[in-house]
Design a protein around this motif. Structure first.
Motif, PDB file in Angstrom:
ATOM      1  N   VAL A 155       0.865  -1.285  -0.069  1.00 13.69           N
ATOM      2  CA  VAL A 155      -0.103   0.083  -0.004  1.00 13.69           C
ATOM      3  C   VAL A 155       0.865   1.069  -0.114  1.00 13.69           C
ATOM      4  CG1 VAL A 155      -1.800   1.057   1.180  1.00 13.69           C
ATOM      5  CG2 VAL A 155      -1.784  -1.308   1.231  1.00 13.69           C
ATOM      6  N   ASN A 156       0.797   2.131  -1.083  1.00 15.46           N
ATOM      7  CA  ASN A 156       1.593   3.388  -1.055  1.00 15.46           C
ATOM      8  C   ASN A 156       3.068   2.975  -0.913  1.00 15.46           C
ATOM      9  OD1 ASN A 156      -0.937   4.505  -1.228  1.00 15.46           O
ATOM     10  ND2 ASN A 156      -1.012   5.400   0.857  1.00 15.46           N
ATOM     11  N   SER A 157       3.408   1.956  -1.580  1.00 11.89           N
ATOM     12  CA  SER A 157       4.740   1.659  -1.709  1.00 11.89           C
ATOM     13  C   SER A 157       5.519   0.914  -0.466  1.00 11.89           C
ATOM     14  CB  SER A 157       5.878   2.511  -1.944  1.00 11.89           C
ATOM     15  OG  SER A 157       5.255   3.039  -3.419  1.00 11.89           O
ATOM     16  N   VAL A 158       4.605   0.552   0.516  1.00 13.90           N
ATOM     17  CA  VAL A 158       5.103   0.166   1.884  1.00 13.90           C
ATOM     18  C   VAL A 158       4.483  -1.357   1.797  1.00 13.90           C
ATOM     19  CG1 VAL A 158       4.970   0.276   4.266  1.00 13.90           C
ATOM     20  CG2 VAL A 158       5.236   2.422   2.857  1.00 13.90           C
ATOM     21  N   THR A 159       5.303  -2.456   2.240  1.00 12.45           N
ATOM     22  CA  THR A 159       4.766  -3.713   2.423  1.00 12.45           C
ATOM     23  C   THR A 159       4.322  -4.045   3.774  1.00 12.45           C
ATOM     24  OG1 THR A 159       6.384  -4.464   0.670  1.00 12.45           O
ATOM     25  CG2 THR A 159       5.615  -6.116   2.080  1.00 12.45           C
ATOM     26  N   TYR A 160       3.108  -4.488   3.825  1.00 12.57           N
ATOM     27  CA  TYR A 160       2.525  -5.024   4.872  1.00 12.57           C
ATOM     28  C   TYR A 160       2.153  -6.595   4.997  1.00 12.57           C
ATOM     29  CZ  TYR A 160       1.409  -0.059   5.527  1.00 12.57           C
ATOM     30  OH  TYR A 160       1.538   1.551   5.705  1.00 12.57           O
ATOM     31  N   ASN A 161       2.323  -6.883   6.242  1.00 16.47           N
ATOM     32  CA  ASN A 161       2.340  -8.482   6.236  1.00 16.47           C
ATOM     33  C   ASN A 161       1.818  -8.830   7.549  1.00 16.47           C
ATOM     34  OD1 ASN A 161       2.213 -11.341   5.672  1.00 16.47           O
ATOM     35  ND2 ASN A 161       4.560 -11.463   5.886  1.00 16.47           N
ATOM     36  N   ASN A 162       0.330  -8.554   7.734  1.00 17.88           N
ATOM     37  CA  ASN A 162      -0.288  -8.777   8.841  1.00 17.88           C
ATOM     38  C   ASN A 162      -1.487  -9.300   8.417  1.00 17.88           C
ATOM     39  OD1 ASN A 162      -0.985  -8.474  11.681  1.00 17.88           O
ATOM     40  ND2 ASN A 162      -0.294  -6.653  11.870  1.00 17.88           N
ATOM     41  N   MET A 163      -2.063  -9.844   9.520  1.00 21.79           N
ATOM     42  CA  MET A 163      -3.631 -10.484   9.375  1.00 21.79           C
ATOM     43  C   MET A 163      -4.716  -9.899   9.640  1.00 21.79           C
ATOM     44  SD  MET A 163      -5.047 -14.061  11.024  1.00 21.79           S
ATOM     45  CE  MET A 163      -6.174 -13.592  11.954  1.00 21.79           C
ATOM     46  N   MET A 164      -5.840  -9.694   9.010  1.00 23.06           N
ATOM     47  CA  MET A 164      -6.921  -8.917   9.317  1.00 23.06           C
ATOM     48  C   MET A 164      -8.150 -10.097   9.467  1.00 23.06           C
ATOM     49  SD  MET A 164      -9.013  -6.148   7.253  1.00 23.06           S
ATOM     50  CE  MET A 164     -10.773  -5.934   7.396  1.00 23.06           C
ATOM     51  N   ALA A 165      -8.655 -10.146  10.585  1.00 23.99           N
ATOM     52  CA  ALA A 165      -9.785 -11.257  10.830  1.00 23.99           C
ATOM     53  C   ALA A 165     -10.970 -10.996  10.005  1.00 23.99           C
ATOM     54  CB  ALA A 165      -9.852 -11.379  12.360  1.00 23.99           C
ATOM     55  N   SER A 166     -11.720 -11.951   9.565  1.00 24.57           N
ATOM     56  CA  SER A 166     -13.211 -11.691   9.089  1.00 24.57           C
ATOM     57  C   SER A 166     -14.037 -10.986  10.324  1.00 24.57           C
ATOM     58  CB  SER A 166     -13.682 -13.146   8.847  1.00 24.57           C
ATOM     59  OG  SER A 166     -15.102 -12.860   8.485  1.00 24.57           O
ATOM     60  N   LEU A 167     -14.708  -9.986   9.787  1.00 22.29           N
ATOM     61  CA  LEU A 167     -15.426  -9.283  10.915  1.00 22.29           C
ATOM     62  C   LEU A 167     -16.984  -9.844  11.187  1.00 22.29           C
ATOM     63  CD1 LEU A 167     -13.952  -5.650   9.494  1.00 22.29           C
ATOM     64  CD2 LEU A 167     -13.271  -7.129  11.633  1.00 22.29           C
ATOM     65  N   GLY A 168     -17.321 -10.733  10.380  1.00 22.27           N
ATOM     66  CA  GLY A 168     -18.622 -11.214  10.316  1.00 22.27           C
ATOM     67  C   GLY A 168     -19.561 -10.353   9.868  1.00 22.27           C
ATOM     68  N   LEU A 169     -19.479  -9.265   9.040  1.00 21.12           N
ATOM     69  CA  LEU A 169     -20.351  -8.404   8.776  1.00 21.12           C
ATOM     70  C   LEU A 169     -21.371  -8.748   7.558  1.00 21.12           C
ATOM     71  CD1 LEU A 169     -17.942  -5.271   8.421  1.00 21.12           C
ATOM     72  CD2 LEU A 169     -19.406  -5.865  10.318  1.00 21.12           C
ATOM     73  N   THR A 170     -22.524  -8.184   7.545  1.00 23.34           N
ATOM     74  CA  THR A 170     -23.321  -8.681   6.581  1.00 23.34           C
ATOM     75  C   THR A 170     -23.097  -7.919   5.192  1.00 23.34           C
ATOM     76  OG1 THR A 170     -24.672  -6.746   6.814  1.00 23.34           O
ATOM     77  CG2 THR A 170     -25.330  -8.993   8.126  1.00 23.34           C
ATOM     78  N   ASN A 171     -23.518  -8.443   3.940  1.00 21.74           N
ATOM     79  CA  ASN A 171     -23.200  -7.538   2.810  1.00 21.74           C
ATOM     80  C   ASN A 171     -23.620  -6.088   2.848  1.00 21.74           C
ATOM     81  OD1 ASN A 171     -22.021  -9.797   1.406  1.00 21.74           O
ATOM     82  ND2 ASN A 171     -24.051 -10.411   0.910  1.00 21.74           N
ATOM     83  N   LYS A 172     -24.618  -5.826   3.499  1.00 21.86           N
ATOM     84  CA  LYS A 172     -24.930  -4.453   3.660  1.00 21.86           C
ATOM     85  C   LYS A 172     -24.153  -3.629   4.581  1.00 21.86           C
ATOM     86  CE  LYS A 172     -28.508  -1.375   4.889  1.00 21.86           C
ATOM     87  NZ  LYS A 172     -29.753  -0.574   5.110  1.00 21.86           N
ATOM     88  N   GLU A 173     -23.596  -4.252   5.447  1.00 22.49           N
ATOM     89  CA  GLU A 173     -22.651  -3.671   6.364  1.00 22.49           C
ATOM     90  C   GLU A 173     -21.300  -3.541   5.629  1.00 22.49           C
ATOM     91  OE1 GLU A 173     -24.063  -4.967  10.911  1.00 22.49           O
ATOM     92  OE2 GLU A 173     -22.751  -6.350   9.584  1.00 22.49           O
ATOM     93  N   VAL A 174     -20.678  -4.444   4.829  1.00 17.76           N
ATOM     94  CA  VAL A 174     -19.760  -4.378   3.974  1.00 17.76           C
ATOM     95  C   VAL A 174     -20.068  -3.091   2.970  1.00 17.76           C
ATOM     96  CG1 VAL A 174     -18.211  -5.435   2.294  1.00 17.76           C
ATOM     97  CG2 VAL A 174     -18.992  -6.703   4.261  1.00 17.76           C
ATOM     98  N   ALA A 175     -20.969  -2.972   2.471  1.00 14.71           N
ATOM     99  CA  ALA A 175     -21.183  -1.896   1.488  1.00 14.71           C
ATOM    100  C   ALA A 175     -21.102  -0.591   1.935  1.00 14.71           C
ATOM    101  CB  ALA A 175     -22.684  -2.241   0.887  1.00 14.71           C
ATOM    102  N   ASP A 176     -21.841  -0.538   3.275  1.00 15.78           N
ATOM    103  CA  ASP A 176     -21.974   0.633   4.098  1.00 15.78           C
ATOM    104  C   ASP A 176     -20.533   1.315   4.320  1.00 15.78           C
ATOM    105  OD1 ASP A 176     -24.727   0.891   3.619  1.00 15.78           O
ATOM    106  OD2 ASP A 176     -24.950   0.218   5.744  1.00 15.78           O
ATOM    107  N   VAL A 177     -19.665   0.325   5.023  1.00 10.92           N
ATOM    108  CA  VAL A 177     -18.048   0.494   5.521  1.00 10.92           C
ATOM    109  C   VAL A 177     -17.370   1.094   4.258  1.00 10.92           C
ATOM    110  CG1 VAL A 177     -17.175  -1.391   5.511  1.00 10.92           C
ATOM    111  CG2 VAL A 177     -16.723   0.368   7.335  1.00 10.92           C
ATOM    112  N   MET A 178     -17.623   0.362   3.117  1.00 14.78           N
ATOM    113  CA  MET A 178     -16.738   0.609   1.851  1.00 14.78           C
ATOM    114  C   MET A 178     -17.204   1.954   1.401  1.00 14.78           C
ATOM    115  SD  MET A 178     -14.482  -1.464   0.929  1.00 14.78           S
ATOM    116  CE  MET A 178     -14.055  -0.935  -0.453  1.00 14.78           C
ATOM    117  N   ASN A 179     -18.500   2.414   1.289  1.00 13.48           N
ATOM    118  CA  ASN A 179     -19.000   3.685   0.897  1.00 13.48           C
ATOM    119  C   ASN A 179     -18.257   4.740   1.763  1.00 13.48           C
ATOM    120  OD1 ASN A 179     -20.344   2.961  -1.415  1.00 13.48           O
ATOM    121  ND2 ASN A 179     -22.112   2.239  -0.015  1.00 13.48           N
TER     122      ASN A 179
END
Length: 151
Positions: free
Chosen positions: A103-127
């Motif tokens: 991301v922006n020329s920097v390497t990240y190597n971490n884990m992001m857990a599944s958040l258990g969000l609904t499709n609507k919640e994913v759309a809202d947070v992405m928006n």
């Protein structure tokens, strides 16, 4: 005098016809404007819901300003990854993510857990993310679009 009236009358008829056409165009533009306003209202409502989700699930790692934590959690603000890899970003929110990303020329190597969000919640947070901190990444993401994204 009669000749002058006969010359003016057709001109008035032509002008009145043109003005009614303009009214029709104005009505059509008004309908288009209403559609645009309705879409902006929907995006605003989605972003408000997304902001609440972000505060609950994302802020502790990506911080309130979306700048992330250097070399630990990538930034969302002005993120080339987010801008260029919308599908992968949605997958990360929907299913979690592990492994290297740049991301922006920097390497990240971490884990992001599944958040258990609904499709609507994913759309809202992405928006919310797509339209915050200087980001402006395209049209409003819909629940239907998110639901089609598979792991």
């Amino acid at each position: 005098m009669r000749a002058a009236i006969l010359l003016i009358l057709p001109a008035l008829l032509v002008l009145s016809c043109n003005s009614s056409e303009k009214r029709t165009d104005t009505i059509a533009m008004s309908s288009e404007t209403e559609t645009i306003i309705a879409q902006k209202d929907k995006l605003k409502e989605s972003m408000e819901r997304g902001a609440a989700i972000y505060m609950d699930f994302c802020m502790s790692c990506h911080l309130p300003d979306g700048k992330g934590v250097p070399k630990a959690y990538p930034p969302l603000a002005n993120s080339d990854y987010l801008k260029n890899k919308q599908t992968e970003s949605i997958k990360a929110i929907k299913y979690g993510k592990s492994g290297k990303i740049v991301v922006n020329s920097v390497t990240y190597n971490n884990m992001m857990a599944s958040l258990g969000l609904t499709n609507k919640e994913v759309a809202d947070v992405m928006n919310y993310i797509n339209n915050s901190w200087g980001n402006s990444y395209g049209e409003m993401l819909t629940v239907e679009e998110v639901s089609k994204i598979e792991p």
